[in-house]
Design a protein around this motif. Structure first.
Motif, short mmCIF file in Angstrom:
data_model
loop_
_atom_site.label_atom_id
_atom_site.label_comp_id
_atom_site.label_asym_id
_atom_site.label_seq_id
_atom_site.Cartn_x
_atom_site.Cartn_y
_atom_site.Cartn_z
N ALA A 127 0.87 -1.09 0.24
CA ALA A 127 0.11 -0.11 0.00
C ALA A 127 1.06 1.46 0.14
CB ALA A 127 -0.82 -0.09 1.26
N ALA A 128 0.34 2.36 -0.68
CA ALA A 128 1.05 3.48 -0.55
C ALA A 128 1.10 4.33 0.77
CB ALA A 128 0.41 4.45 -1.31
N SER A 129 0.37 3.86 1.58
CA SER A 129 0.34 4.21 2.95
C SER A 129 -0.67 3.44 3.98
CB SER A 129 -0.01 5.66 3.07
OG SER A 129 -1.54 5.88 3.07
N PRO A 130 -0.45 3.49 5.25
CA PRO A 130 -1.53 2.95 6.10
C PRO A 130 -2.75 3.39 6.06
CG PRO A 130 0.55 3.22 7.07
CD PRO A 130 0.60 4.35 6.10
N ALA A 131 -3.21 4.22 5.27
CA ALA A 131 -4.47 5.08 5.20
C ALA A 131 -5.58 4.10 5.17
CB ALA A 131 -4.51 6.04 4.44
#
Length: 446
Positions: free
Chosen positions: A431-435
């Motif tokens: 993922a690009a971030s844990p968002a």
């Protein structure tokens, strides 16, 4: 020669996501999934309400408390989530270090990981898991032997190192963070003598204090670089032995203790899981409970000190029962399972009567207590015997069914709709971030 703190700091800040072997990354995600599921089960049971309320009273912030939608300060969320993960004593254990590896580390990743990539968040998680396992395994059972919970004593350093990585501290600042964290290492085990539940709080203290140590270091606070091996360092002060430099640093980045963590099938002390498996085996062979004369259970000496002994057959509280081998074995023989619900009714007279027939045979098995074999011998009133025996408890890293166990356990703990959380966790490394993960956690209903 560099100090242990300096070596750990340099390794943790230099580790790249691609340096982490795929099986280690997969293990870290497995333990993240297990930890999150345990937190939701703890929240549903109300087992960490005091910590959740206290975190809320600390004021608003940007960090999520698991099991709800409230946002509090990162330090407060680390406290609450550490307690939530550990509250049911269902969270993972590294046998060699006798530490609950995920509970002090996962809350830091969730609180501090919002500004990094998913791969970086997973790498920080690996760093924390590896650190707490190595610190604990460098002094097997030594912290417990003097009345301290190794999870808090070692976990505060793992939390500090994880936070330092996520906050982008320098090596010098990270060494200071570890030095500061040392003054928060502790975790008394006196709860074993009263039935109280302070042990539930220990991972939350470690997570929050470790995060605070990193924040203090980044603001200029200093701590001793000799926090591990010094005259008044962790091991000499709290474990009554010298620091084992080779055990802590040997093969760092090559030999991975983060891939050697056991997932619990039962919400009870790991030191009696092998005996519970053995009791389940005996029950499967047929045990007429009304004819039981005596139950002999073998236990490692280090395990016996914690889960056996006078009075253990009549636990004082539900939490106390989780550290009672006689009562828990009686529950397994009677019900054929030990679940979260098992410990809600400790007053059951049939279990207390059966628990009173349990006799502990202390056997000095080689190796550590959390990796002991299990044997339960049931003697009937006719003199006949029924035996159950296992080489080690289930849920270990070599268990071929470990992935299926973790997934099934997590889905049961998460409840309806848990698949979205499972998917978000298992895809975090890409993922690009844990968002997306935080969103899935925030929107998941108890």
């Amino acid at each position: 020669m560099s100090t242990i703190a300096e070596e750990l700091a340099a390794w943790a800040l230099a580790l790249r996501p691609e340096d982490v072997p795929e099986p280690v990354r997969a293990a870290a995600l497995r333990h993240l999934l297990d930890a999150v599921g345990n937190a939701f089960a703890g929240a549903r049971a109300g087992a960490a309400d005091a910590a959740v309320r206290t975190a809320g009273a600390m004021g608003p912030g940007d960090a999520l408390v698991l099991g709800g939608r409230s946002r509090v300060s990162r330090h407060a969320a680390a406290l609450a989530n550490g307690v939530l993960i550990h509250a049911l004593d269902f969270d993972d254990t590294h046998a060699g270090g006798l530490v609950h590896a995920s509970a002090p580390v996962v809350p830091v990743v969730l609180a501090e990981g919002g500004a990094v990539s998913g791969a970086e968040a997973v790498t920080a998680l690996v760093i924390g898991l590896e650190t707490i396992c190595r610190l604990g395994a460098a002094a097997p059972h030594a912290f417990h032997a003097v009345g301290l919970h190794a999870t808090e004593a070692c976990g505060v350093f793992a939390a500090a190192l994880t936070a330092a990585r996520l906050r982008g501290l320098t090596v010098t600042e990270t060494v200071q963070a570890l030095g500061v964290a040392g003054s928060r290492a502790g975790g008394l085990l006196e709860f074993l003598n009263t039935g109280s539940s302070t042990k539930q709080l220990h991972p939350g203290f470690a997570a929050s204090d470790g995060l605070t140590a990193a924040a203090l270091a980044s603001a200029g606070a200093t701590g001793p670089a000799t926090v591990f091996e010094g005259e008044y360092g962790l091991y000499r002060a709290l474990a009554r032995r010298d620091a084992d430099r080779a055990a802590i640093l040997g093969g760092l980045g090559e030999r991975w203790e983060a891939a050697r963590i056991t997932v619990k099938p039962y919400p009870a002390c790991q030191l009696m899981h092998a005996q519970l498996d053995a009791a389940r085996e005996a029950r499967a062979l047929g045990v007429p409970l009304d004819r039981v004369a005596e139950i002999t259970v073998r236990a490692h000496p280090d395990a016996a000190k914690i889960v056996c002994g006078p009075g253990k057959e009549t636990p004082r509280t539900s939490y106390d029962a989780k550290f009672s081998l006689p009562w828990s074995v009686a529950a397994m023989l009677t019900d054929g399972e030990v679940t979260i619900g098992t410990y809600r009714r400790i007053e059951r007279p049939e279990l207390r009567a059966l628990a009173a027939k349990v006799r502990t045979e202390v056997v000095d098995f080689p190796g550590v207590a959390a990796d002991q074999p299990g044997r339960v011998l049931v003697r009937l009133d006719s003199g006949e015997t029924v035996a159950g025996e296992v080489g080690r408890s289930g849920g270990g890293p070599d268990d071929p069914a470990i992935d299926a166990l973790v997934r099934a356990k997590a889905l049961a703990n998460l409840g309806p709709g848990g698949e979205a959380v499972v998917d978000a966790i298992l895809s975090l490394a890409d993922a690009a971030s844990p968002a997306a993960l935080i969103s899935a956690l925030e929107n998941h209903e108890l």
